[in-house]
Design a protein around this motif. Structure first.
Motif, short mmCIF file in Angstrom:
data_model
loop_
_atom_site.label_atom_id
_atom_site.label_comp_id
_atom_site.label_asym_id
_atom_site.label_seq_id
_atom_site.Cartn_x
_atom_site.Cartn_y
_atom_site.Cartn_z
N ALA A 53 0.81 -1.47 0.15
CA ALA A 53 0.09 -0.17 -0.14
C ALA A 53 0.93 1.11 -0.03
CB ALA A 53 -0.95 -0.10 1.26
N LEU A 54 0.11 2.26 -0.21
CA LEU A 54 0.96 3.56 -0.39
C LEU A 54 0.36 4.57 0.85
CD1 LEU A 54 3.29 5.24 -1.93
CD2 LEU A 54 1.32 6.24 -3.05
N LEU A 55 1.24 4.93 1.77
CA LEU A 55 1.00 5.90 2.67
C LEU A 55 1.06 7.38 2.15
CD1 LEU A 55 -0.19 6.43 5.69
CD2 LEU A 55 2.30 6.31 6.36
N VAL A 56 0.11 8.02 2.13
CA VAL A 56 0.07 9.59 1.56
C VAL A 56 -0.27 10.59 2.62
CG1 VAL A 56 -0.72 11.02 -0.19
CG2 VAL A 56 -0.60 8.65 -0.67
N ASN A 57 0.66 11.50 2.63
CA ASN A 57 0.54 12.57 3.69
C ASN A 57 0.54 13.76 2.74
OD1 ASN A 57 0.64 14.06 5.88
ND2 ASN A 57 2.92 14.53 5.67
N LEU A 58 -0.81 14.60 3.14
CA LEU A 58 -1.02 15.72 2.33
C LEU A 58 -0.83 16.77 3.38
CD1 LEU A 58 -4.40 14.75 0.41
CD2 LEU A 58 -2.22 15.04 -0.37
N LEU A 59 0.04 18.08 2.76
CA LEU A 59 0.41 19.18 3.71
C LEU A 59 -0.32 20.17 2.85
CD1 LEU A 59 1.96 20.60 5.93
CD2 LEU A 59 3.79 20.75 4.35
N ASP A 60 -1.03 21.04 3.55
CA ASP A 60 -1.75 22.05 3.14
C ASP A 60 -0.76 23.29 2.78
OD1 ASP A 60 -3.19 24.27 2.43
OD2 ASP A 60 -4.95 23.96 3.63
N ILE A 61 -0.50 23.51 1.66
CA ILE A 61 0.64 24.71 1.33
C ILE A 61 0.12 26.04 0.59
CG2 ILE A 61 2.45 23.16 1.28
CD1 ILE A 61 2.33 23.63 -1.75
N THR A 62 -1.42 25.97 0.82
CA THR A 62 -2.15 27.20 0.26
C THR A 62 -1.46 28.56 0.55
OG1 THR A 62 -4.04 25.83 0.22
CG2 THR A 62 -4.38 28.14 -0.23
N GLU A 63 -1.34 28.76 1.84
CA GLU A 63 -0.79 30.08 2.28
C GLU A 63 0.51 30.44 1.86
OE1 GLU A 63 -0.02 32.46 6.44
OE2 GLU A 63 -1.16 30.55 6.58
N ARG A 64 1.64 29.12 1.58
CA ARG A 64 2.72 29.52 1.16
C ARG A 64 2.74 30.01 -0.27
NH1 ARG A 64 6.63 24.58 0.78
NH2 ARG A 64 5.63 24.36 -1.48
N LYS A 65 1.73 29.28 -1.22
CA LYS A 65 1.78 29.51 -2.39
C LYS A 65 1.09 31.09 -2.82
CE LYS A 65 2.20 26.94 -5.47
NZ LYS A 65 3.45 26.91 -6.41
N GLN A 66 0.33 31.35 -1.89
CA GLN A 66 -0.38 32.80 -2.06
C GLN A 66 0.78 33.79 -1.68
OE1 GLN A 66 -3.65 32.50 0.86
NE2 GLN A 66 -5.00 31.94 -0.73
N MET A 67 1.54 33.45 -0.59
CA MET A 67 2.62 34.37 -0.34
C MET A 67 3.64 34.32 -1.50
SD MET A 67 3.60 33.61 3.76
CE MET A 67 4.86 34.75 3.60
#
Length: 300
Positions: A18-32
């Motif tokens: 199986a594949l363990l996927v970790n999602l990191l919200d980088i919306t604020e960084r992308k906006q900056m």
């Protein structure tokens, strides 16, 4: 829309790969990052269209950025300037004083403005630039460097020098001419400037300049004619041709002059009258002596 950064790791789950996927919200960084990109784009656009040279230095006054305008002003490509000291592009004779000035500003963490300095163009000619800069700091409050602009003042300096030479030439002629030169304020009818010969002829000292009203030096019978002539001159905006007048000195002596002059303008409005007068008192005396002699001869 949200931005996410994914990280995956292969694992075994219930006996199967199986594949363990970790999602990191980088919306604020992308906006900056987008805001930073737009800001840098605006900055680049601004410095590329301005007529001034925009620069940045480190704490030791070495250029870390130079806008393309440096090519127009000093003949160098921006990359030829970056890494060099600000003092490297100055005329050699400017370096000691400029070094002291910049070190003082840096030590005091002060901005500077209107610093005129002679720079050497890549082809060797002198370019006068006016420099202004402000310090920027690191998180500890120490100076990281300076950001500023340089403006080409060469043409203005040449014009200032030409004006200075012209003014010196004018003052030399005005002061040393063996004739009466003066400037009359047409609003107040006060003589605001007069050369040495004029003051001597009138019997006044230099301290009287700006305190002499025309009515106090013109013969009473000539005053109204002089006012009329001056008003006609202002209306018609012409030169004043030779015009005989009698003046009264500070000691009460009568002198004869022949007056001429031109208007000086403040914008489009006649503001002053530059007068030139010849003292013809001696000539008038001789003419009077000849007239009386001829009368005596005619009576014989």
């Amino acid at each position: 829309v949200r931005w996410a950064e994914t990280h995956g790791t292969q694992i075994q789950y219930q006996g199967r790969p199986a594949l363990l996927v970790n999602l990191l919200d980088i919306t604020e960084r992308k906006q900056m990052e987008e805001a930073l990109r737009e800001s840098e784009q605006k900055f680049r656009s601004l410095v590329e269209i301005t007529s001034d040279w925009v620069w940045e230095t480190d704490a030791d006054w070495n250029f870390t950025y130079a806008s393309p305008k440096v090519k127009d002003l000093l003949g160098y490509e921006p990359e030829e300037v970056v890494g060099r000291s600000m003092l490297d592009v100055l005329a050699p004779e400017e370096v000691p004083e400029s070094r002291r000035y910049l070190q003082q500003k840096s030590a005091l963490k002060e901005s500077f403005a209107g610093m005129e300095k002679e720079n050497r163009h890549k082809n060797g000619r002198v370019v006068v630039l006016e420099s202004s800069g402000v310090p920027f700091f690191d998180s500890a409050g120490c100076i990281s460097g300076y950001r500023g602009i340089d403006r080409d003042m060469t043409d203005r300096k040449r014009a200032d020098e030409a004006l200075r030479v012209s003014e010196e030439r004018y003052r030399s002629i005005f002061e040393e001419a063996p004739d009466i030169f003066y400037i009359l304020d047409l609003d107040t009818w006060m003589i605001i400037d007069a050369n040495k010969y004029a003051l001597k002829a009138l019997g006044y000292g230099p301290e009287s300049t700006g305190k002499i009203h025309v009515s106090s030096i013109l013969h009473p019978n000539d005053y109204q004619d002089a006012v009329k002539k001056m008003k006609e001159l202002v209306i018609n905006r012409e030169r004043l041709p030779d015009f005989p007048l009698r003046i009264v000195t500070s000691t009460g002596n009568l002198r004869h002059i022949e007056q001429r002059g031109v208007l000086l303008y403040d914008g489009n409005r006649p503001k002053y009258f530059l007068g030139l007068a010849h003292d013809v008192t001696e000539r008038k005396r001789q003419e009077e002596m000849i007239r009386k002699r001829n009368e005596k001869l005619a009576a014989l």
